[in-house]
Design a protein around this motif. Structure first.
Motif, PDB file in Angstrom:
ATOM      1  N   ILE A 225       0.842  -1.189   0.000  1.00 56.45           N
ATOM      2  CA  ILE A 225       0.000   0.000   0.000  1.00 56.45           C
ATOM      3  C   ILE A 225       0.880   1.243   0.000  1.00 56.45           C
ATOM      4  CG2 ILE A 225      -1.808   1.272   1.199  1.00 56.45           C
ATOM      5  CD1 ILE A 225      -1.398  -2.263   2.275  1.00 56.45           C
ATOM      6  N   GLY A 226       0.700   2.055  -1.037  1.00 62.23           N
ATOM      7  CA  GLY A 226       1.417   3.322  -1.143  1.00 62.23           C
ATOM      8  C   GLY A 226       0.537   4.330  -1.841  1.00 62.23           C
ATOM      9  N   THR A 227       0.605   5.568  -1.432  1.00 61.70           N
ATOM     10  CA  THR A 227      -0.264   6.612  -1.972  1.00 61.70           C
ATOM     11  C   THR A 227       0.588   7.764  -2.481  1.00 61.70           C
ATOM     12  OG1 THR A 227      -1.935   5.969  -0.341  1.00 61.70           O
ATOM     13  CG2 THR A 227      -2.250   8.081  -1.446  1.00 61.70           C
ATOM     14  N   GLY A 228       0.164   8.388  -3.576  1.00 64.76           N
ATOM     15  CA  GLY A 228       0.914   9.503  -4.130  1.00 64.76           C
ATOM     16  C   GLY A 228       2.295   9.084  -4.577  1.00 64.76           C
ATOM     17  N   MET A 229       3.312   9.744  -4.075  1.00 66.13           N
ATOM     18  CA  MET A 229       4.677   9.436  -4.483  1.00 66.13           C
ATOM     19  C   MET A 229       5.127   8.042  -4.050  1.00 66.13           C
ATOM     20  SD  MET A 229       6.864  12.945  -4.124  1.00 66.13           S
ATOM     21  CE  MET A 229       6.399  14.438  -4.995  1.00 66.13           C
ATOM     22  N   GLU A 230       4.394   7.400  -3.175  1.00 66.35           N
ATOM     23  CA  GLU A 230       4.759   6.060  -2.704  1.00 66.35           C
ATOM     24  C   GLU A 230       4.048   4.948  -3.474  1.00 66.35           C
ATOM     25  OE1 GLU A 230       3.865   6.478   1.443  1.00 66.35           O
ATOM     26  OE2 GLU A 230       5.431   7.959   1.737  1.00 66.35           O
ATOM     27  N   PHE A 231       3.149   5.321  -4.388  1.00 73.06           N
ATOM     28  CA  PHE A 231       2.386   4.314  -5.125  1.00 73.06           C
ATOM     29  C   PHE A 231       3.285   3.516  -6.064  1.00 73.06           C
ATOM     30  CE2 PHE A 231      -0.487   3.054  -8.678  1.00 73.06           C
ATOM     31  CZ  PHE A 231      -1.322   2.211  -7.962  1.00 73.06           C
ATOM     32  N   GLY A 232       4.221   4.190  -6.733  1.00 76.36           N
ATOM     33  CA  GLY A 232       5.136   3.489  -7.629  1.00 76.36           C
ATOM     34  C   GLY A 232       5.990   2.475  -6.886  1.00 76.36           C
ATOM     35  N   THR A 233       6.392   2.817  -5.669  1.00 77.27           N
ATOM     36  CA  THR A 233       7.168   1.878  -4.859  1.00 77.27           C
ATOM     37  C   THR A 233       6.339   0.643  -4.526  1.00 77.27           C
ATOM     38  OG1 THR A 233       8.474   3.668  -3.916  1.00 77.27           O
ATOM     39  CG2 THR A 233       8.456   1.588  -2.715  1.00 77.27           C
ATOM     40  N   ALA A 234       5.055   0.853  -4.199  1.00 78.84           N
ATOM     41  CA  ALA A 234       4.176  -0.288  -3.932  1.00 78.84           C
ATOM     42  C   ALA A 234       4.067  -1.186  -5.169  1.00 78.84           C
ATOM     43  CB  ALA A 234       2.793   0.205  -3.509  1.00 78.84           C
ATOM     44  N   TRP A 235       3.951  -0.569  -6.343  1.00 75.30           N
ATOM     45  CA  TRP A 235       3.883  -1.339  -7.599  1.00 75.30           C
ATOM     46  C   TRP A 235       5.161  -2.152  -7.768  1.00 75.30           C
ATOM     47  CZ3 TRP A 235       5.445  -3.395 -11.946  1.00 75.30           C
ATOM     48  CH2 TRP A 235       4.549  -3.685 -12.972  1.00 75.30           C
ATOM     49  N   TYR A 236       6.302  -1.493  -7.613  1.00 75.70           N
ATOM     50  CA  TYR A 236       7.587  -2.175  -7.789  1.00 75.70           C
ATOM     51  C   TYR A 236       7.740  -3.341  -6.811  1.00 75.70           C
ATOM     52  CZ  TYR A 236      12.602  -2.993  -7.318  1.00 75.70           C
ATOM     53  OH  TYR A 236      13.830  -3.596  -7.221  1.00 75.70           O
ATOM     54  N   CYS A 237       7.387  -3.124  -5.558  1.00 78.63           N
ATOM     55  CA  CYS A 237       7.591  -4.161  -4.541  1.00 78.63           C
ATOM     56  C   CYS A 237       6.663  -5.360  -4.762  1.00 78.63           C
ATOM     57  CB  CYS A 237       7.411  -3.571  -3.153  1.00 78.63           C
ATOM     58  SG  CYS A 237       8.741  -2.445  -2.665  1.00 78.63           S
ATOM     59  N   HIS A 238       5.437  -5.109  -5.224  1.00 78.10           N
ATOM     60  CA  HIS A 238       4.561  -6.249  -5.489  1.00 78.10           C
ATOM     61  C   HIS A 238       5.161  -7.122  -6.590  1.00 78.10           C
ATOM     62  CE1 HIS A 238       2.682  -5.363  -9.427  1.00 78.10           C
ATOM     63  NE2 HIS A 238       2.004  -6.486  -9.265  1.00 78.10           N
ATOM     64  N   ALA A 239       5.862  -6.484  -7.548  1.00 76.07           N
ATOM     65  CA  ALA A 239       6.495  -7.246  -8.622  1.00 76.07           C
ATOM     66  C   ALA A 239       7.652  -8.086  -8.097  1.00 76.07           C
ATOM     67  CB  ALA A 239       6.983  -6.285  -9.704  1.00 76.07           C
ATOM     68  N   LYS A 240       8.405  -7.577  -7.133  1.00 81.35           N
ATOM     69  CA  LYS A 240       9.544  -8.345  -6.606  1.00 81.35           C
ATOM     70  C   LYS A 240       9.075  -9.607  -5.890  1.00 81.35           C
ATOM     71  CE  LYS A 240      11.140  -6.111  -8.755  1.00 81.35           C
ATOM     72  NZ  LYS A 240      11.872  -6.378 -10.010  1.00 81.35           N
ATOM     73  N   ILE A 241       7.928  -9.524  -5.204  1.00 79.81           N
ATOM     74  CA  ILE A 241       7.398 -10.709  -4.524  1.00 79.81           C
ATOM     75  C   ILE A 241       6.991 -11.767  -5.546  1.00 79.81           C
ATOM     76  CG2 ILE A 241       5.489 -11.590  -3.103  1.00 79.81           C
ATOM     77  CD1 ILE A 241       7.643 -10.120  -1.500  1.00 79.81           C
ATOM     78  N   LEU A 242       6.323 -11.340  -6.615  1.00 76.40           N
ATOM     79  CA  LEU A 242       5.936 -12.292  -7.657  1.00 76.40           C
ATOM     80  C   LEU A 242       7.163 -12.920  -8.302  1.00 76.40           C
ATOM     81  CD1 LEU A 242       3.033 -10.246  -9.245  1.00 76.40           C
ATOM     82  CD2 LEU A 242       2.808 -12.541  -8.274  1.00 76.40           C
ATOM     83  N   GLU A 243       8.148 -12.116  -8.635  1.00 74.54           N
ATOM     84  CA  GLU A 243       9.342 -12.625  -9.309  1.00 74.54           C
ATOM     85  C   GLU A 243      10.180 -13.502  -8.394  1.00 74.54           C
ATOM     86  OE1 GLU A 243       9.771  -8.590 -12.053  1.00 74.54           O
ATOM     87  OE2 GLU A 243      11.102  -8.927 -10.341  1.00 74.54           O
ATOM     88  N   MET A 244      10.341 -13.068  -7.146  1.00 73.53           N
ATOM     89  CA  MET A 244      11.247 -13.777  -6.250  1.00 73.53           C
ATOM     90  C   MET A 244      10.585 -14.965  -5.568  1.00 73.53           C
ATOM     91  SD  MET A 244      14.475 -13.388  -5.371  1.00 73.53           S
ATOM     92  CE  MET A 244      14.674 -15.166  -5.559  1.00 73.53           C
ATOM     93  N   LEU A 245       9.330 -14.792  -5.136  1.00 77.71           N
ATOM     94  CA  LEU A 245       8.680 -15.832  -4.337  1.00 77.71           C
ATOM     95  C   LEU A 245       7.579 -16.584  -5.078  1.00 77.71           C
ATOM     96  CD1 LEU A 245       8.303 -13.934  -0.934  1.00 77.71           C
ATOM     97  CD2 LEU A 245      10.196 -15.379  -1.716  1.00 77.71           C
ATOM     98  N   GLY A 246       7.050 -16.019  -6.153  1.00 76.52           N
ATOM     99  CA  GLY A 246       5.944 -16.663  -6.864  1.00 76.52           C
ATOM    100  C   GLY A 246       4.657 -16.686  -6.068  1.00 76.52           C
TER     101      GLY A 246
END
Length: 370
Positions: A225-246
């Protein structure tokens, strides 16, 4: 544990990488667009796929703040296939389309830039491959140079994209007279301050994420969960979980999380990771969300300084530079969990996941200019 440290090693390399890339990219961003070209800009479109789109989202608000222009972050496939044609070219070289792709070989990026150019946009490719299809299709190139390093889900390349984009935004705003050259330089040097702070804070962040990983190995899903300037970070981090942990992973802002993700079952095995910088104008709503997440008994990780129990990340003078480092705890956490459960990055591109070998599923695709 196998001792896998690919993501962690990339994270530990970031302070020096940010310094190196600043020295390389600062002069490039001063000259890649001429003063007349900067003054001609009326609108800006940031586009990318995957991590590059996350980078666009992370800097979108900073671009608006610094340049005073209308700025949108649009996924490459939307820009190439569904975005209205009449959005392009209603003024000379308008909009400025900044297309980010380290490899420059993703089919949709090539397609999006070619379509934008055909319909009258001015295109700037931000890429580490000057001979790539993206580079050849762009009016201008801001060439990245990410030194080789141990393989892991995109960390160094993401950070370099952020450095390049932030320096571009600062330069455009500076030329357009939004602030003095002295203030522009202070913003640039603040990026180096982020690197220095990360250098000092990494051992403590690492230790806390290693301890948390042992508690979170049973997590079935993750909400970021990230809002405003932190939303892109939330997007990026959700991708790392999918890539790293599946594992299932989702990204959301603080308001819409309470409209949707609040209703997930299995609260005890669905972690909530909340980005919470106290400079964010949406801080109050984020703190309300944290309270509701606790009521749901969600495993909770708060990153930023919004609460006393938060995981602290570098906090320098300019809020928009925080995107350079606020993702770091999640990358370290994902690495430790993967090591404990024996998971392989990208499933090792084995079995049914062989379609991802060599990125062929995103590079080998029909190009259509609509």
């Amino acid at each position: 544990m196998s001792g896998y440290r690919g993501l962690i090693n990339q994270v530990y390399s970031l302070p020096e990488l940010i310094r190196q890339q600043y020295m390389d990219l600062e002069p490039k961003t001063r000259s890649v667009l001429s003063t007349p070209e900067i003054f001609r800009i009326m609108r800006i479109v940031l586009t990318g796929c995957g991590d590059s789109f996350a980078a666009a989202l992370s800097v979108r608000d900073a671009f608006m703040e610094l340049t005073g222009l209308s700025v949108e972050a649009i996924p490459a496939i939307e820009l190439s296939r569904s975005f209205p044609e009449n959005y392009f070219g209603w003024a000379p070289d308008d909009p400025l389309v900044i297309a980010v792709s380290n490899s420059g070989c993703v089919a949709r990026m090539n397609e999006a830039v070619r379509r934008a150019s055909v319909h009258g946009a001015f295109t700037l490719g931000v890429t580490g491959n000057s001979s790539s299809p993206l580079a050849k299709a762009s009016n201008r190139i801001l060439e990245l140079s990410v030194p080789p390093f141990e393989s892991a889900p995109g960390t160094r390349s993401y950070a370099v994209s952020l450095v390049a984009l932030l320096l571009l935004a600062i330069r455009i705003g500076e030329v357009r007279g939004r602030y003095t050259m002295d203030k522009g330089m202070a913003m640039r040097l603040d990026m180096l301050r982020q690197a220095d702070l990360l250098d000092r804070m990494l051992p403590e962040i690492d230790s806390k994420m290693q301890n948390l990983a042992s508690d979170w190995i049973g997590m079935e899903a993750f909400d970021f969960i990230g809002t405003g300037m932190e939303f892109g970070t939330a997007w990026y981090c959700h991708a790392k979980i999918l890539e790293m942990l599946g594992k299932y992973s989702f990204f959301q802002n603080s308001e819409d999380w309470l409209h949707t993700n609040l209703f997930l079952r299995k609260n005890e095995t669905t972690a909530a990771v909340v980005f919470c910088d106290d400079r964010n104008p949406a801080l109050g709503r984020t703190l309300e969300l944290i309270g509701y997440a606790k009521d749901l008994k969600r495993p909770l990780l708060v990153i930023g300084d919004g609460l006393p129990e938060s995981i602290q990340v570098p906090k320098s003078d300019y809020y928009f530079n925080s995107c350079l480092t606020d993702f770091v705890p999640v990358n370290i956490l994902a690495n430790y969990i993967a090591d404990i459960i024996g998971e392989e990055d990208g499933r090792g591109c084995k079995g049914v996941w062989s379609i991802a070998e060599g990125a062929k599923c995103i590079r080998n695709s029909e190009i259509r200019i609509i």
